[in-house]
Design a protein around this motif. Sequence first.
Motif, PDB file in Angstrom:
ATOM      1  N   ASP A  34     -16.151  -3.383  -7.063  1.00  0.00           N
ATOM      2  CA  ASP A  34     -15.886  -3.335  -5.371  1.00  0.00           C
ATOM      3  C   ASP A  34     -17.229  -4.438  -4.538  1.00  0.00           C
ATOM      4  O   ASP A  34     -17.436  -3.930  -3.236  1.00  0.00           O
ATOM      5  CB  ASP A  34     -17.289  -1.677  -4.662  1.00  0.00           C
ATOM      6  CG  ASP A  34     -18.456  -1.243  -5.949  1.00  0.00           C
ATOM      7  OD1 ASP A  34     -18.914  -2.474  -5.772  1.00  0.00           O
ATOM      8  OD2 ASP A  34     -19.176  -0.662  -5.393  1.00  0.00           O
ATOM      9  N   ARG A  77     -10.776  -3.474  -5.705  1.00  0.00           N
ATOM     10  CA  ARG A  77      -9.817  -4.361  -6.338  1.00  0.00           C
ATOM     11  C   ARG A  77     -10.710  -4.339  -8.135  1.00  0.00           C
ATOM     12  O   ARG A  77     -11.253  -3.669  -8.833  1.00  0.00           O
ATOM     13  CB  ARG A  77     -10.199  -5.797  -6.146  1.00  0.00           C
ATOM     14  CG  ARG A  77      -9.960  -6.072  -4.919  1.00  0.00           C
ATOM     15  CD  ARG A  77      -9.929  -7.159  -5.113  1.00  0.00           C
ATOM     16  NE  ARG A  77     -10.067  -7.873  -3.279  1.00  0.00           N
ATOM     17  CZ  ARG A  77      -8.626  -7.802  -2.311  1.00  0.00           C
ATOM     18  NH1 ARG A  77      -7.747  -7.571  -3.266  1.00  0.00           N
ATOM     19  NH2 ARG A  77      -9.462  -7.978  -1.196  1.00  0.00           N
ATOM     20  N   GLY A  89      -7.523   1.137   5.757  1.00  0.00           N
ATOM     21  CA  GLY A  89      -6.976  -0.159   5.927  1.00  0.00           C
ATOM     22  C   GLY A  89      -8.070  -1.274   5.255  1.00  0.00           C
ATOM     23  O   GLY A  89      -8.167  -2.210   5.411  1.00  0.00           O
ATOM     24  N   ARG A  90      -8.951  -0.420   4.774  1.00  0.00           N
ATOM     25  CA  ARG A  90     -10.517  -1.481   4.739  1.00  0.00           C
ATOM     26  C   ARG A  90     -10.158  -1.622   3.168  1.00  0.00           C
ATOM     27  O   ARG A  90     -10.648  -0.774   2.766  1.00  0.00           O
ATOM     28  CB  ARG A  90     -11.600  -1.030   5.480  1.00  0.00           C
ATOM     29  CG  ARG A  90     -12.890  -2.060   4.796  1.00  0.00           C
ATOM     30  CD  ARG A  90     -14.318  -1.615   5.281  1.00  0.00           C
ATOM     31  NE  ARG A  90     -14.203  -0.802   5.047  1.00  0.00           N
ATOM     32  CZ  ARG A  90     -15.294  -0.099   3.955  1.00  0.00           C
ATOM     33  NH1 ARG A  90     -15.649  -0.990   3.017  1.00  0.00           N
ATOM     34  NH2 ARG A  90     -15.724   0.811   4.069  1.00  0.00           N
ATOM     35  N   VAL A  91     -10.306  -2.916   2.359  1.00  0.00           N
ATOM     36  CA  VAL A  91     -10.517  -3.120   1.077  1.00  0.00           C
ATOM     37  C   VAL A  91     -11.895  -2.185   0.296  1.00  0.00           C
ATOM     38  O   VAL A  91     -13.144  -2.965   0.750  1.00  0.00           O
ATOM     39  CB  VAL A  91      -9.569  -4.149   0.940  1.00  0.00           C
ATOM     40  CG1 VAL A  91     -10.606  -4.585  -1.079  1.00  0.00           C
ATOM     41  CG2 VAL A  91      -8.824  -4.955   0.473  1.00  0.00           C
ATOM     42  N   VAL A  92     -11.956  -0.927  -0.319  1.00  0.00           N
ATOM     43  CA  VAL A  92     -12.790  -1.284  -1.167  1.00  0.00           C
ATOM     44  C   VAL A  92     -13.007  -0.766  -2.312  1.00  0.00           C
ATOM     45  O   VAL A  92     -14.208  -1.335  -3.200  1.00  0.00           O
ATOM     46  CB  VAL A  92     -13.060   0.501  -1.269  1.00  0.00           C
ATOM     47  CG1 VAL A  92     -13.167   1.008   0.516  1.00  0.00           C
ATOM     48  CG2 VAL A  92     -11.830   1.225  -1.710  1.00  0.00           C
ATOM     49  N   THR A 149      -5.475  -3.236  -5.024  1.00  0.00           N
ATOM     50  CA  THR A 149      -6.160  -3.577  -4.725  1.00  0.00           C
ATOM     51  C   THR A 149      -6.140  -2.135  -3.841  1.00  0.00           C
ATOM     52  O   THR A 149      -5.117  -0.762  -3.525  1.00  0.00           O
ATOM     53  CB  THR A 149      -5.641  -4.227  -3.757  1.00  0.00           C
ATOM     54  OG1 THR A 149      -5.379  -5.472  -4.374  1.00  0.00           O
ATOM     55  CG2 THR A 149      -6.666  -4.042  -1.978  1.00  0.00           C
ATOM     56  N   GLN A 150      -6.977  -0.986  -3.810  1.00  0.00           N
ATOM     57  CA  GLN A 150      -7.464  -0.085  -3.126  1.00  0.00           C
ATOM     58  C   GLN A 150      -8.153  -0.165  -2.108  1.00  0.00           C
ATOM     59  O   GLN A 150      -8.777  -0.513  -1.452  1.00  0.00           O
ATOM     60  CB  GLN A 150      -8.384   1.341  -3.856  1.00  0.00           C
ATOM     61  CG  GLN A 150      -7.492   1.362  -5.096  1.00  0.00           C
ATOM     62  CD  GLN A 150      -8.234   2.894  -5.965  1.00  0.00           C
ATOM     63  OE1 GLN A 150      -9.073   2.957  -5.979  1.00  0.00           O
ATOM     64  NE2 GLN A 150      -6.969   3.843  -6.207  1.00  0.00           N
ATOM     65  N   LYS A 151      -7.641   0.511  -0.884  1.00  0.00           N
ATOM     66  CA  LYS A 151      -8.003   0.580   1.065  1.00  0.00           C
ATOM     67  C   LYS A 151      -8.431   2.001   0.912  1.00  0.00           C
ATOM     68  O   LYS A 151      -7.610   2.785   0.415  1.00  0.00           O
ATOM     69  CB  LYS A 151      -7.118   0.157   1.584  1.00  0.00           C
ATOM     70  CG  LYS A 151      -7.038  -1.436   1.405  1.00  0.00           C
ATOM     71  CD  LYS A 151      -5.439  -2.306   2.460  1.00  0.00           C
ATOM     72  CE  LYS A 151      -5.686  -3.459   1.612  1.00  0.00           C
ATOM     73  NZ  LYS A 151      -4.011  -4.152   2.454  1.00  0.00           N
ATOM     74  N   THR A 171      -5.760   4.436  -0.215  1.00  0.00           N
ATOM     75  CA  THR A 171      -3.929   3.981  -0.559  1.00  0.00           C
ATOM     76  C   THR A 171      -3.896   2.921  -1.395  1.00  0.00           C
ATOM     77  O   THR A 171      -5.147   2.715  -2.537  1.00  0.00           O
ATOM     78  CB  THR A 171      -3.497   2.513   0.452  1.00  0.00           C
ATOM     79  OG1 THR A 171      -4.181   1.485   1.066  1.00  0.00           O
ATOM     80  CG2 THR A 171      -2.973   3.688   2.264  1.00  0.00           C
ATOM     81  N   SER A 172      -3.609   2.922  -2.288  1.00  0.00           N
ATOM     82  CA  SER A 172      -3.913   2.046  -4.012  1.00  0.00           C
ATOM     83  C   SER A 172      -2.146   0.793  -3.332  1.00  0.00           C
ATOM     84  O   SER A 172      -1.108   1.647  -3.606  1.00  0.00           O
ATOM     85  CB  SER A 172      -3.436   2.972  -5.155  1.00  0.00           C
ATOM     86  OG  SER A 172      -4.657   3.691  -5.611  1.00  0.00           O
ATOM     87  N   ASP A 222       0.884  -1.143   0.218  1.00  0.00           N
ATOM     88  CA  ASP A 222      -0.022  -0.173  -0.163  1.00  0.00           C
ATOM     89  C   ASP A 222       0.930   0.957  -0.266  1.00  0.00           C
ATOM     90  O   ASP A 222       2.077   1.050   0.392  1.00  0.00           O
ATOM     91  CB  ASP A 222      -1.207   0.362   1.228  1.00  0.00           C
ATOM     92  CG  ASP A 222      -1.816  -1.198   1.669  1.00  0.00           C
ATOM     93  OD1 ASP A 222      -2.660  -1.558   0.789  1.00  0.00           O
ATOM     94  OD2 ASP A 222      -1.894  -1.800   2.310  1.00  0.00           O
TER      95      ASP A 222
END
Length: 133
Positions: free
Chosen positions: A119, A101, A96-99, A91-93, A77-78, A66
């Motif tokens: 999403d 892909r 800290g939670r994946v939102v 993967t974007q978060k 983050t990416s 990240d």
Amino acid sequence: MIPAWVGVWTLTAVLASNNATAPRLYTRGTRHIQSSGSGLTIVDDLVRIRGGVVHLEWTGTVDGRDYPVQGVEVYLTSAYRQIDEHTLELTQKVDGRVVVRARLVLSDDGKSITTTTTDGVTTATTVYSKRSR
């Protein structure tokens, strides 16, 4: 990172989503991908349907870790990971939670990038074409 990914890309298509009620987010956009030392800098400039402008900047390494995205009011983050010379996984978060892909696929001729993003509910596909020099 493979040099074929580096350049200026223009959003040319936003293909149908698997969710008919999902809004189309952008009318046009530009993506700049530049080498920066051992990593990359990706800058997206997007125009929303109602005219709002989104400017996002990401600098990092294509190593699956990240790295922060600048330009949004949340902690986004990416993480990019290279699958092969034509495919990246993103993967974007948020906090800290994946939102999101996504899978980015560079065409064999190096002239377009097709991105399929999900999403977990909605899946959408965008196509960017490389600007000629």
